[in-house]
Design an enzyme around this catalytic site. Structure first.
Site, short mmCIF file in Angstrom:
data_model
loop_
_atom_site.label_atom_id
_atom_site.label_comp_id
_atom_site.label_asym_id
_atom_site.label_seq_id
_atom_site.Cartn_x
_atom_site.Cartn_y
_atom_site.Cartn_z
N HIS A 63 0.85 -1.19 0.00
CA HIS A 63 0.00 0.00 0.00
C HIS A 63 0.88 1.24 0.00
CE1 HIS A 63 0.88 -0.65 4.25
NE2 HIS A 63 0.35 0.51 4.57
N HIS A 65 1.22 3.90 2.00
CA HIS A 65 1.67 4.62 3.19
C HIS A 65 3.19 4.71 3.17
CE1 HIS A 65 -2.20 4.09 5.79
NE2 HIS A 65 -2.17 5.25 5.16
N ASP A 67 5.68 4.50 5.24
CA ASP A 67 6.60 3.56 5.87
C ASP A 67 6.78 2.29 5.06
OD1 ASP A 67 3.90 3.06 6.59
OD2 ASP A 67 4.50 1.86 8.32
N HIS A 141 -7.66 -2.04 5.34
CA HIS A 141 -6.80 -1.00 5.89
C HIS A 141 -7.40 0.36 5.55
CE1 HIS A 141 -3.24 0.34 7.87
NE2 HIS A 141 -2.68 0.88 6.81
N ASP A 212 -0.58 -4.17 5.79
CA ASP A 212 -1.28 -3.73 7.00
C ASP A 212 -2.77 -4.06 6.88
OD1 ASP A 212 1.19 -2.76 7.51
OD2 ASP A 212 0.61 -0.66 7.65
#
Length: 313
Positions: A63, A65, A67, A141, A212
């Site tokens: 995904h 994000h 991090d 998520h 996640d």
């Protein structure tokens, strides 16, 4: 087949854990390395390993994000500097192409190889050839996030040399023909069928790597009877409410997925920075109350994915 963890932390880096990145090393199987997520400083982590960026020919992003993503532009550029010439396949949610092309353009970066973009919008088979198949599924998520199931095709049975000994088959092309299941004729007129001298095929291995996610049914579907499941474990059971609010899982929920999917081994990943030192045992102990074959991974852990033991007659 081996997993090497380059970053096992969640959200922000800590002294003990870098951000998410995992290498699936298929050097014996295909002379390739597949990378799953590229968190910030992934290429710095790679310097501490034997991994060569030019060997990386597939990258799977779970995904968008930061991090899981902010190390990607730097790694792609370094792959050029370090001799990467072969095309690279990049899989990820819709938007991954725009992210890469924008960062490369604004930084005036130029690659020496082609990127084949595969933007995901639904689950299903996203790659397949004679040796492997990769299936993706959308998890639960805050933004679109995917899990990946990597299936190795069955291995052909080995030639039973002990059974062939009495026929004195010479080394060379004849043995190769038998290995391929073909029929051969020896100098004395003896006819041998390859199928009579080949052992049973060996099932391929299955690895599931999840991004996640909250506890959800798609995690179970992707992990069904996997040899290894890599599942996020951001928080301990005591923080289950917080995990739900932030669209993450606890270690106990990861263990529940492992039980329901009947996996062989569970690796807990994506660990919150609040669990430093020996406090990760809280995550481990929570999970072991549900599933016994579980391990909390650390940066630079290398986990061999072994074949299932052969069944006895």
């Amino acid at each position: 087949m081996e997993l090497e963890f380059l970053g096992t932390g969640a959200g922000v880096p800590s002294k003990g854990r870098n951000l998410s990145s995992l290498a699936l090393k298929l050097l014996n199987e295909r002379n390739e390395i597949w990378l799953f997520d590229v968190g910030e400083a992934t290429q710095q982590q790679i310097l501490e390993t034997t991994i060569r960026p030019r060997k990386i020919n597939k990258i799977f992003i779970t995904h968008l994000h930061g991090d899981h993503l902010f190390g990607l532009p730097g790694l792609l550029s370094s792959r050029s500097f370090q001799g990467g010439q072969t095309p690279l396949d990049l899989y990820g949610p819709r938007g991954i192409k725009r992210f890469v092309q924008t960062t490369l353009k604004l930084s005036d970066s130029h690659l020496t190889y082609k990127i084949n973009y595969h933007e995901l919008q639904a689950g299903g088979v996203i790659f397949e050839d004679q040796t492997f198949r990769v299936i993706c599924g959308q998890l639960e998520h805050r933004i679109p996030c995917y899990g990946y199931r990597i299936e190795e095709k069955p291995h052909a049975g080995e030639l039973l040399m002990e059974k062939l000994e009495r026929f004195n088959v010479p080394n060379g092309p004849l043995l190769g023909q038998l290995k391929r299941g073909q029929e051969i004729t020896l100098a004395d007129g003896t006819v041998l069928r390859g199928t009579d001298f080949i052992g049973p095929s060996r099932p391929g291995r299955v690895v599931t790597i999840l991004g996640d996610t909250r506890y959800c049914s798609e995690s179970i579907n992707l992990a069904r009877q996997a040899d290894v499941l890599v599942h996020e474990s951001t928080l301990a059971h005591a923080e289950e409410k917080m995990a739900w609010q932030h669209y993450h899982s606890t270690s106990r929920q990861a263990a529940q997925v492992a039980v329901q999917a009947q996996v062989k081994r569970l690796l807990l990943n994506h660990i919150s920075a609040r669990y430093f030192g020996n406090s990760f045992y809280e995550l481990l102990n929570d999970a072991r109350k549900v599933f016994s074959n579980v391990y909390v991974v650390k940066d630079f852990d290398q986990i061999e994915v072994k074949f299932a033991p052969a069944e006895e007659d």
